[in-house]
Design an enzyme around this catalytic site. Structure first.
Site, PDB file in Angstrom:
ATOM      1  N   PHE A  41       0.727  -1.232   0.095  1.00  0.00           N
ATOM      2  CA  PHE A  41       0.016   0.186  -0.061  1.00  0.00           C
ATOM      3  C   PHE A  41       0.749   1.348  -0.280  1.00  0.00           C
ATOM      4  O   PHE A  41       1.632   1.463   0.925  1.00  0.00           O
ATOM      5  CB  PHE A  41      -1.043   0.015   1.052  1.00  0.00           C
ATOM      6  CG  PHE A  41      -1.842   1.258   1.096  1.00  0.00           C
ATOM      7  CD1 PHE A  41      -3.152   1.281   0.262  1.00  0.00           C
ATOM      8  CD2 PHE A  41      -1.466   2.522   2.032  1.00  0.00           C
ATOM      9  CE1 PHE A  41      -4.069   2.359   0.546  1.00  0.00           C
ATOM     10  CE2 PHE A  41      -2.346   3.511   1.759  1.00  0.00           C
ATOM     11  CZ  PHE A  41      -3.572   3.561   0.967  1.00  0.00           C
ATOM     12  N   ASP A  79       9.202   2.499   1.484  1.00  0.00           N
ATOM     13  CA  ASP A  79       8.190   3.296   1.873  1.00  0.00           C
ATOM     14  C   ASP A  79       8.073   2.866   3.466  1.00  0.00           C
ATOM     15  O   ASP A  79       7.443   1.884   3.951  1.00  0.00           O
ATOM     16  CB  ASP A  79       6.820   2.801   1.510  1.00  0.00           C
ATOM     17  CG  ASP A  79       5.699   3.475   1.658  1.00  0.00           C
ATOM     18  OD1 ASP A  79       5.762   4.092   2.834  1.00  0.00           O
ATOM     19  OD2 ASP A  79       4.659   3.352   1.214  1.00  0.00           O
ATOM     20  N   LYS A 123       2.914   9.479   8.453  1.00  0.00           N
ATOM     21  CA  LYS A 123       2.047   9.136   9.628  1.00  0.00           C
ATOM     22  C   LYS A 123       2.527   9.517  11.066  1.00  0.00           C
ATOM     23  O   LYS A 123       2.206  10.733  11.540  1.00  0.00           O
ATOM     24  CB  LYS A 123       1.913   7.466   9.913  1.00  0.00           C
ATOM     25  CG  LYS A 123       1.095   6.965   8.576  1.00  0.00           C
ATOM     26  CD  LYS A 123       0.438   5.696   8.768  1.00  0.00           C
ATOM     27  CE  LYS A 123      -0.617   5.417   7.802  1.00  0.00           C
ATOM     28  NZ  LYS A 123      -0.485   5.038   6.575  1.00  0.00           N
TER      29      LYS A 123
HETATM   30  C1  LIG Z   1      -0.740   5.189   5.327  1.00  0.00           C
HETATM   31  C2  LIG Z   1       0.197   4.867   4.072  1.00  0.00           C
HETATM   32  C3  LIG Z   1       0.317   5.555   2.985  1.00  0.00           C
HETATM   33  C4  LIG Z   1      -0.431   6.666   2.660  1.00  0.00           C
HETATM   34  O1  LIG Z   1      -0.154   7.617   3.560  1.00  0.00           O
HETATM   35  P1  LIG Z   1      -1.335   8.879   3.508  1.00  0.00           P
HETATM   36  O2  LIG Z   1      -0.998   9.934   4.586  1.00  0.00           O
HETATM   37  O3  LIG Z   1      -2.938   8.403   3.928  1.00  0.00           O
HETATM   38  O4  LIG Z   1      -1.596   9.315   2.175  1.00  0.00           O
HETATM   39  C5  LIG Z   1       1.201   5.001   1.984  1.00  0.00           C
HETATM   40  N1  LIG Z   1       2.265   4.175   2.502  1.00  0.00           N
HETATM   41  C6  LIG Z   1       2.043   3.245   3.481  1.00  0.00           C
HETATM   42  C7  LIG Z   1       2.773   2.106   4.134  1.00  0.00           C
HETATM   43  C8  LIG Z   1       1.088   3.602   4.506  1.00  0.00           C
HETATM   44  O5  LIG Z   1       0.856   2.855   5.609  1.00  0.00           O
END
Ligand SMILES: *Cc1c(COP(=O)(O)O)cnc(C)c1O
Length: 396
Positions: free
Chosen positions: A136, A221, A250
């Site tokens: 994700f 990521d 986050k």
């Molecule tokens: C939550 C998340 C995102 C997206 O972040 P947003 O602030 O909602 O755009 C991207 N990568 C990972 C691994 C995430 O957990």
């Protein structure tokens, strides 16, 4: 339903299925609703409030900055942005930081940087990025295209070209899809939304090696698993492997919207003035909160607490698994990102926990995910476990 729920449902897009709970206050690992009911929060705003709600150092830093200067454009320097950039550079593989406001934006920046770098150093046709099944990366078009889960992409086609997905933790599958047009491999060192999937150290080392051999950029990521969530400042430290580009968001600013993209000096040079920007990125109030978070992570024992509490929690969960072998399939965790894979749908368990004052989450239908604050106390881990155990005991 109450007035707030009604107003929200009436006037906002129906993009979320919300619980019938209105939260009004938070402190540490607890939140309270508008009826005064107390909840133990083992979701932390989805791994955002890693130091708990309204951490005093974060509140103090943000409040002080609020009274001085709320926003200026990035045509000017501000002290909080300088300080957070230094803290991140000094404590990671990276030399350079670009600030934005969310995880998707940070990943978007990483994808743009990878393309720009290849344009300058290799071949404009080298724009493909390989990402992992179950990954994700966000909801913008590039990050949605990078995301390796069809359910998020459905109805939005055509997606951005240039993304390939392969099975996670499978080096042979990865090697098979690498071509002369591969610019980067992008992955979460531990998959969060995909169900707390932890790759082997061997896989991560082999990916790094593959990238070195083929001159491919490696992008991590760490939007969900960075900033202390796994018991290390960054999750890549568990694997002894460093990326070329990393993204954070986050938990970066203790609850304020913040994102960051980090890279080494040479790669970062491909972004020159005018090539990328963000109006709010590096906002002084947000950065001041981020500085407070970073200082807490590097100068207290909170990371050790995270590792210790993670071990304690997983040991208890493994005992529960022994008791319910038909229902619990596997316990997976690193620090305080913990997944309990079930043989049944987890939605009802989450609801039962909520009724009993415990906030948890379920991802991919069958995986209970626990993301308590990393400074959580043992009593609260035990409290969460007791609620979960009682839900199991009283019938599923
Ligand atoms: C939550 C998340 C995102 C997206 O972040 P947003 O602030 O909602 O755009 C991207 N990568 C990972 C691994 C995430 O957990």
């Amino acid at each position: 339903m109450n007035r707030i729920a009604d107003l929200t449902e009436k006037n906002t897009f129906q993009t979320y299925s919300r619980y019938p709970v209105t939260l009004v206050r938070g402190k540490g690992s607890r939140v309270w609703d508008d009826n005064g009911k107390e909840y133990l929060d083992f979701l932390s705003g989805i791994a955002v409030c890693n130091l708990g709600h309204c951490h005093p150092a974060v509140v103090k830093a943000a409040q002080a900055q609020l009274e001085k200067l709320i926003h200026v454009s990035n045509f000017f320097y501000t002290e909080p942005q300088a300080e957070l950039a230094e803290l991140l550079a000094d404590n990671s593989f990276a030399d350079k930081i670009f600030f934005c406001n969310s995880g998707a934006e940070a990943n978007e920046a990483a994808i743009k940087l990878a393309r720009k770098y290849e344009h300058e150093h290799a071949d404009p046709n080298r724009f493909e990025i390989i990402t992992m099944g179950g990954s994700f990366h966000g909801r913008t078009f590039a990050t949605l295209s990078a995301t390796g889960q069809k359910k998020f992409q459905k109805g939005f086609e055509p997606l951005l070209p240039g993304f390939q997905h392969v099975a996670f933790n499978d080096i042979d599958a990865l090697k098979e899809v690498v071509t002369d047009f591969t610019s980067a491999i992008m992955l979460e060192p531990i998959q969060g939304e995909g169900g707390v999937n932890i790759p082997s150290v061997k896989f991560m080392k082999e990916v790094r090696q593959l990238c070195d051999e083929k001159d491919i950029l490696l992008i991590f990521d760490e939007v969900q698993v960075g900033m202390g969530r796994t018991g290390k400042l960054f999750a890549y430290e568990h694997f002894g492997v460093e990326p070329d580009i990393m993204t954070l968001a986050k938990a970066l600013a203790g609850g304020f919207p913040a994102g960051a993209m980090l890279a080494g000096k040479k790669i970062a040079e491909s972004f020159s003035p005018g090539t990328h920007a963000s109006t709010f990125g590096g906002n002084p109030v947000v950065m001041a909160a981020g500085v407070a978070v970073m200082r807490e992570l590097i100068s207290t024992d909170v990371l050790d607490n995270c590792l210790e509490m993670g071990r304690h929690f997983c040991a208890k969960l493994n005992n529960l698994k022994e008791e319910y072998p038909g229902i619990i399939k596997e316990i997976r965790g690193k620090g305080l990102i913990v997944g309990v894979e079930l043989n049944i749908d987890g939605k009802e368990i989450v609801k039962s926990c909520l009724n009993r004052g415990l906030i948890i989450n379920c991802t991919c239908d069958t995986i209970l995910r626990f993301l308590p604050p990393i400074n959580v106390m043992k009593e609260d881990i035990d409290g969460c476990f007791n609620v979960l155990e009682s839900v199991f005991k009283e019938g599923l």
